[in-house]
Design an enzyme around this catalytic site. Structure first.
Site, PDB file in Angstrom:
ATOM      1  N   TRP A  23      -1.215  -0.283  10.120  1.00  0.00           N
ATOM      2  CA  TRP A  23      -1.397  -1.734  10.165  1.00  0.00           C
ATOM      3  C   TRP A  23      -0.146  -2.467  10.646  1.00  0.00           C
ATOM      4  CZ3 TRP A  23      -3.879   1.545   7.063  1.00  0.00           C
ATOM      5  CH2 TRP A  23      -5.255   1.363   6.877  1.00  0.00           C
TER       6      TRP A  23
ATOM      7  N   HIS B  75       0.879  -1.188   0.000  1.00  0.00           N
ATOM      8  CA  HIS B  75       0.000   0.000   0.000  1.00  0.00           C
ATOM      9  C   HIS B  75       0.904   1.222   0.000  1.00  0.00           C
ATOM     10  CE1 HIS B  75      -3.755  -2.226   1.209  1.00  0.00           C
ATOM     11  NE2 HIS B  75      -2.824  -3.106   1.561  1.00  0.00           N
TER      12      HIS B  75
ATOM     13  N   GLN C 239     -10.868   0.173   0.810  1.00  0.00           N
ATOM     14  CA  GLN C 239     -10.420  -0.219   2.153  1.00  0.00           C
ATOM     15  C   GLN C 239     -11.576  -0.386   3.138  1.00  0.00           C
ATOM     16  OE1 GLN C 239      -6.897  -0.546   3.948  1.00  0.00           O
ATOM     17  NE2 GLN C 239      -8.601  -1.642   4.853  1.00  0.00           N
TER      18      GLN C 239
HETATM   19 FE   FE2 Z   1      -3.038  -5.136   2.184  1.00  0.00          FE
END
Ligand code: FE2
Length: 415
Positions: free
Chosen positions: A316, A59, A153
């Protein structure tokens, strides 16, 4: 140009000639020297000469945003990170996204990566990140092949207008349809999002790549919907399931039934070793699951599996540096694929397999293909994995795009 003493993919010693940006001939150095008497010569000294690294899942619009949300992701779970990102993303601008992405792209080029599939969050009515990535793709194309996934997302349906934004992103130039069925409100919505994804891919002639079953919930089985729709729509080889962490929690009867279905579907699998061993297992006490799909079984069943970075310092995952040799190291450990023959055959997880998932034509050591390759500071694959060896040379269309001096160690001892 002639490159001699190349250890091709760590499996075969050869020399090769490059002409007009393409591989022109492979063989013995003495024969090539006669065939191309004017050519410059570089001795690769038996070091591993591999196809460039291919990162099939990252990403780039998120990189270096770990501290952007007001609230840090304290639980280490996927779902808290999505919530925190939702709060933070309104403040982003095209320029700021590109600035961060450039740092990551440069870092990946320095690690020998030349092919990248980036998921771009399109659950934003302004499509700010998509615009940034479309510009970036053009600006870096001489150094990196960038593939853009229109990734909702916050969901096709869980986010109001998500499906329309995915379609708009495809019209604007995204290459791949994304999705996140396990994040939709209901199982029915999840299946509907997969169907909608296929409908759009067929309409606009695009590839597919879903964030799929990125959870320890053994009831999360959207991979079967993706396999079925890949098969029935004749999209074999053109669709991918990223993550499939739940496969590590499925019972064997179900998992092995699905192997033959996956094979019929020609479904590609993308595994993100560091990301998912960090994010998964968070609701477990002990034993704790490791968040990894069934890499070993998928591979033994002839399925195409690649390892990918996923995140570089975002909500994340706090670490990550774009070096796929780290993903290979982690992936082999977490998958229990540590026999010497398995390690010897492992570079494919971060090179050929990723490129195959991305449907890259013109990839590999074959006369006529673009002369794209990297040289590792190791003369065999086991040493390369053991030492997470550096890429010391990266060549694209016959042009040197990166060269690195291996670190020198100065010591004071005399033994
Ligand atoms: Fe991903």
């Amino acid at each position: 140009m002639i490159y001699k003493n190349a250890n091709l993919n760590g499996k075969e010693m050869k020399s090769f000639a490059v002409e007009n940006g393409r591989f022109a001939a492979f063989g013995e150095f003495s024969a090539l020297e006669k065939q191309y008497p004017q050519a410059k010569i570089e001795d690769l000294k038996g070091r591993i000469t591999a196809c460039p690294f291919a990162d099939a899942h990252i990403h780039l619009d998120y990189v270096y945003t770990a501290s952007l949300p007001a609230k840090a992701t304290a639980s280490g779970t996927l779902f808290e990170a999505i919530d925190n990102w939702s709060e933070a993303k309104d403040r982003l601008t095209t320029e700021e996204i590109k600035k961060r992405a450039y740092i990551a792209v440069k870092q990946q080029i320095a690690c020998g990566v030349q092919y990248v599939r980036t998921h771009v969050d399109v659950t934003d009515p302004k499509l700010t990140a998509l615009k940034a990535m479309l510009e970036l793709k053009e600006e870096v194309r001489d150094y990196m092949t960038l593939q853009i996934v229109a990734f909702p997302q916050e969901g096709f349906f869980a986010y109001k207008g998500g499906a329309e934004l995915v379609e708009e992103a495809l019209k604007m130039g995204a290459d791949v349809v994304g999705g996140i069925p396990h994040f939709e409100f209901t199982r029915e919505d999840g299946v509907a999002s997969v169907k909608k994804g296929f409908e759009l891919a067929m309409k606009y002639d695009k590839l597919l790549d879903f964030h799929c079953d990125e959870t320890d919930d053994d009831q999360s089985r959207f991979v079967e919907s993706i396999a079925a729709l890949t098969y029935f729509n004749g999209m074999q080889g053109r669709s991918a399931a990223s993550h499939t962490c739940a496969m590590g929690s499925y019972n064997n009867a179900y998992a092995f039934k699905m192997m033959s279905k996956f094979k019929k579907a020609g479904l590609n699998f993308i595994v993100c070793p560091t990301e998912n061993c960090y994010l998964q297992g968070r609701y477990d006490s002990y034993p704790k699951r490791r968040g990894i799909s069934r890499v070993d079984e998928l591979t033994k069943n002839g399925l195409n599996v690649s390892f990918a970075q996923d995140s570089i310092s975002d909500p994340w995952y706090p670490l990550g540096n774009g070096n796929l040799m780290h993903q290979l190291d982690f992936g082999l450990h977490l998958s229990h694929m540590m026999s010497i023959p398995e390690i010897e055959d492992s570079l494919k997880f971060v090179t050929d397999n990723g490129a195959r998932t991305m449907c890259i034509k013109d990839y590999g050591f074959k006369c006529g293909n673009s002369a794209n390759f990297v040289v590792l500071d190791a003369d065999n694959t086991v040493d390369a994995v053991r030492n997470t060896s550096e890429t010391v040379l990266s060549v694209r269309e016959g042009r040197e795009i990166m060269r690195k001096e291996p670190a020198k160690v100065l010591t004071s001892y005399s033994f």
